[in-house]
Design a protein around this motif. Structure first.
Motif, mmCIF file in Angstrom:
data_model
loop_
_atom_site.group_PDB
_atom_site.id
_atom_site.type_symbol
_atom_site.label_atom_id
_atom_site.label_comp_id
_atom_site.label_asym_id
_atom_site.label_seq_id
_atom_site.Cartn_x
_atom_site.Cartn_y
_atom_site.Cartn_z
ATOM 1 N N ALA A 146 0.829 -1.206 0.000
ATOM 2 C CA ALA A 146 0.000 0.000 0.000
ATOM 3 C C ALA A 146 0.864 1.257 0.000
ATOM 4 C CB ALA A 146 -0.930 -0.011 1.219
ATOM 5 N N ILE A 147 1.910 1.252 0.811
ATOM 6 C CA ILE A 147 2.796 2.417 0.870
ATOM 7 C C ILE A 147 3.495 2.630 -0.473
ATOM 8 C CG2 ILE A 147 4.918 3.314 1.900
ATOM 9 C CD1 ILE A 147 4.008 2.058 4.542
ATOM 10 N N THR A 148 3.927 1.526 -1.082
ATOM 11 C CA THR A 148 4.558 1.617 -2.400
ATOM 12 C C THR A 148 3.590 2.210 -3.423
ATOM 13 O OG1 THR A 148 6.023 -0.254 -1.957
ATOM 14 C CG2 THR A 148 5.616 0.291 -4.265
ATOM 15 N N ALA A 149 2.345 1.755 -3.376
ATOM 16 C CA ALA A 149 1.338 2.261 -4.308
ATOM 17 C C ALA A 149 1.057 3.741 -4.066
ATOM 18 C CB ALA A 149 0.048 1.450 -4.178
ATOM 19 N N ALA A 150 1.006 4.142 -2.799
ATOM 20 C CA ALA A 150 0.750 5.549 -2.475
ATOM 21 C C ALA A 150 1.883 6.438 -2.994
ATOM 22 C CB ALA A 150 0.603 5.715 -0.963
ATOM 23 N N LYS A 151 3.110 5.979 -2.836
ATOM 24 C CA LYS A 151 4.250 6.770 -3.318
ATOM 25 C C LYS A 151 4.269 6.826 -4.848
ATOM 26 C CE LYS A 151 7.165 6.069 0.733
ATOM 27 N NZ LYS A 151 8.406 5.478 1.287
ATOM 28 N N LYS A 152 3.865 5.727 -5.476
ATOM 29 C CA LYS A 152 3.779 5.723 -6.938
ATOM 30 C C LYS A 152 2.695 6.682 -7.408
ATOM 31 C CE LYS A 152 3.216 2.603 -10.889
ATOM 32 N NZ LYS A 152 2.989 1.193 -11.319
ATOM 33 N N TRP A 153 1.589 6.727 -6.664
ATOM 34 C CA TRP A 153 0.490 7.654 -6.988
ATOM 35 C C TRP A 153 1.005 9.084 -7.018
ATOM 36 C CZ3 TRP A 153 -1.328 11.579 -3.785
ATOM 37 C CH2 TRP A 153 -2.540 12.169 -4.153
ATOM 38 N N ALA A 154 1.898 9.424 -6.091
ATOM 39 C CA ALA A 154 2.368 10.804 -5.972
ATOM 40 C C ALA A 154 3.578 11.112 -6.835
ATOM 41 C CB ALA A 154 2.712 11.089 -4.506
ATOM 42 N N ALA A 155 4.237 10.088 -7.375
ATOM 43 C CA ALA A 155 5.499 10.302 -8.092
ATOM 44 C C ALA A 155 5.283 11.079 -9.396
ATOM 45 C CB ALA A 155 6.150 8.959 -8.410
ATOM 46 N N PRO A 156 6.169 12.026 -9.700
ATOM 47 C CA PRO A 156 6.072 12.767 -10.973
ATOM 48 C C PRO A 156 6.152 11.821 -12.160
ATOM 49 C CG PRO A 156 7.633 13.812 -9.487
ATOM 50 C CD PRO A 156 7.300 12.490 -8.880
ATOM 51 N N ASP A 157 5.238 11.976 -13.096
ATOM 52 C CA ASP A 157 5.197 11.108 -14.271
ATOM 53 C C ASP A 157 4.433 11.843 -15.366
ATOM 54 O OD1 ASP A 157 4.831 9.190 -16.205
ATOM 55 O OD2 ASP A 157 4.118 7.620 -14.845
ATOM 56 N N GLY A 158 5.130 12.203 -16.418
ATOM 57 C CA GLY A 158 4.497 12.942 -17.495
ATOM 58 C C GLY A 158 3.343 12.208 -18.149
ATOM 59 N N ALA A 159 3.368 10.881 -18.068
ATOM 60 C CA ALA A 159 2.290 10.093 -18.675
ATOM 61 C C ALA A 159 0.956 10.310 -17.961
ATOM 62 C CB ALA A 159 2.657 8.610 -18.660
ATOM 63 N N LYS A 160 1.009 10.846 -16.746
ATOM 64 C CA LYS A 160 -0.211 11.059 -15.967
ATOM 65 C C LYS A 160 -0.877 12.405 -16.288
ATOM 66 C CE LYS A 160 1.517 8.490 -11.925
ATOM 67 N NZ LYS A 160 1.836 8.622 -10.474
ATOM 68 N N ILE A 161 -0.218 13.226 -17.073
ATOM 69 C CA ILE A 161 -0.739 14.573 -17.329
ATOM 70 C C ILE A 161 -1.949 14.522 -18.263
ATOM 71 C CG2 ILE A 161 -0.241 16.789 -18.420
ATOM 72 C CD1 ILE A 161 2.626 16.490 -17.454
ATOM 73 N N ASP A 162 -3.029 15.142 -17.828
ATOM 74 C CA ASP A 162 -4.210 15.337 -18.668
ATOM 75 C C ASP A 162 -4.061 16.723 -19.293
ATOM 76 O OD1 ASP A 162 -6.789 16.205 -19.567
ATOM 77 O OD2 ASP A 162 -7.708 14.620 -18.370
ATOM 78 N N ALA A 163 -3.622 16.770 -20.552
ATOM 79 C CA ALA A 163 -3.275 18.038 -21.188
ATOM 80 C C ALA A 163 -4.458 18.999 -21.242
ATOM 81 C CB ALA A 163 -2.744 17.773 -22.602
ATOM 82 N N ALA A 164 -5.651 18.482 -21.507
ATOM 83 C CA ALA A 164 -6.820 19.353 -21.636
ATOM 84 C C ALA A 164 -7.158 20.028 -20.310
ATOM 85 C CB ALA A 164 -8.014 18.553 -22.145
ATOM 86 N N ASP A 165 -7.173 19.241 -19.228
ATOM 87 C CA ASP A 165 -7.494 19.820 -17.924
ATOM 88 C C ASP A 165 -6.353 20.687 -17.400
ATOM 89 O OD1 ASP A 165 -9.979 18.723 -17.903
ATOM 90 O OD2 ASP A 165 -9.499 17.055 -16.575
#
Length: 212
Positions: free
Chosen positions: A67-86
């Motif tokens: 769970a902790i690993t997943a939470a840190k992954k959730w917060a990690a910078p990742d350009g693939a997560k960017i929603d360009a329109a929003d």
């Protein structure tokens, strides 16, 4: 229910079933054997219960780390997560309201990169959006559930199991023991007005069996 909280619940339910089985075997031993033989059988069964409890604690610890690993992954910078329109809405001069931002938070709450961008816009424009998920709260919430699970393992051991007559049984404590902020961190914010304070509702309950 959060995936990892659900996994912790599964561990507790399995251990509870083991404890109930051991309770039944102890009762049968005392009904069928002389006192000294029954006592020896009970000691053996209590040893098995102790081993099962240690295994359950190990599983809870492993789930907590996942769970902790997943939470840190959730917060990690990742350009693939960017929603360009929003993101363009947040960068442009659109005068977004608290309700607009709350809607974006609900939409992107599984995406830490976008949540951070929305939170930054809200701070820069002095807008109250309601609860904003963050990695610290997520980790704290999972740690609280893990601690509760370990306490419940002790309770199950001492009581030799609890009845499980409710589908909402979670076996490890009261929702009131956890702050609303931590509940929302892992159970999710709701589609309500930003002026409202959403509540993650879940029913934790159990009742002891009669006798031993």
């Amino acid at each position: 229910m959060s995936t990892y909280v659900g996994k912790m619940k599964d561990v507790l339910v399995s251990f509870n079933n083991t404890a109930l089985d051991i309770r039944k075997k102890m009762q049968n031993a005392h009904a069928q054997y002389k006192e000294d033989i029954a006592a020896a059988e009970e000691n053996k069964l209590r040893g098995q219960l102790k081993q099962a409890a240690e295994s359950a604690r190990d599983q809870i610890a492993a789930i907590l780390q996942q769970a902790i690993t997943a939470a840190k992954k959730w917060a990690a910078p990742d350009g693939a997560k960017i929603d360009a329109a929003d993101l363009e809405l947040l960068r442009g001069d659109f005068n977004l309201s608290a309700e607009d931002l709350h809607g974006l938070l609900v939409k992107h709450q599984q995406n830490g990169v976008m949540v951070n961008a929305i939170a930054k816009y809200a701070k820069e424009h002095s807008i109250t959006t309601g609860y904003v998920p963050n990695v610290e709260d997520k980790v704290s919430a999972y740690e609280a559930f893990a601690n509760g699970a370990n306490n419940m393992i002790s309770n199950i051991s001492g009581n030799l199991g609890y009845s499980t007559d409710s589908d909402t049984l979670a076996l490890w404590g009261q929702s009131g023991n956890m702050s609303q902020r931590l509940e929302l961190a892992i159970f999710g914010i709701k589609e309500q007005s930003a002026a409202e304070t959403p509540k993650a509702v879940f029913d934790f309950g159990f009742k002891p069996l009669e006798g031993r």
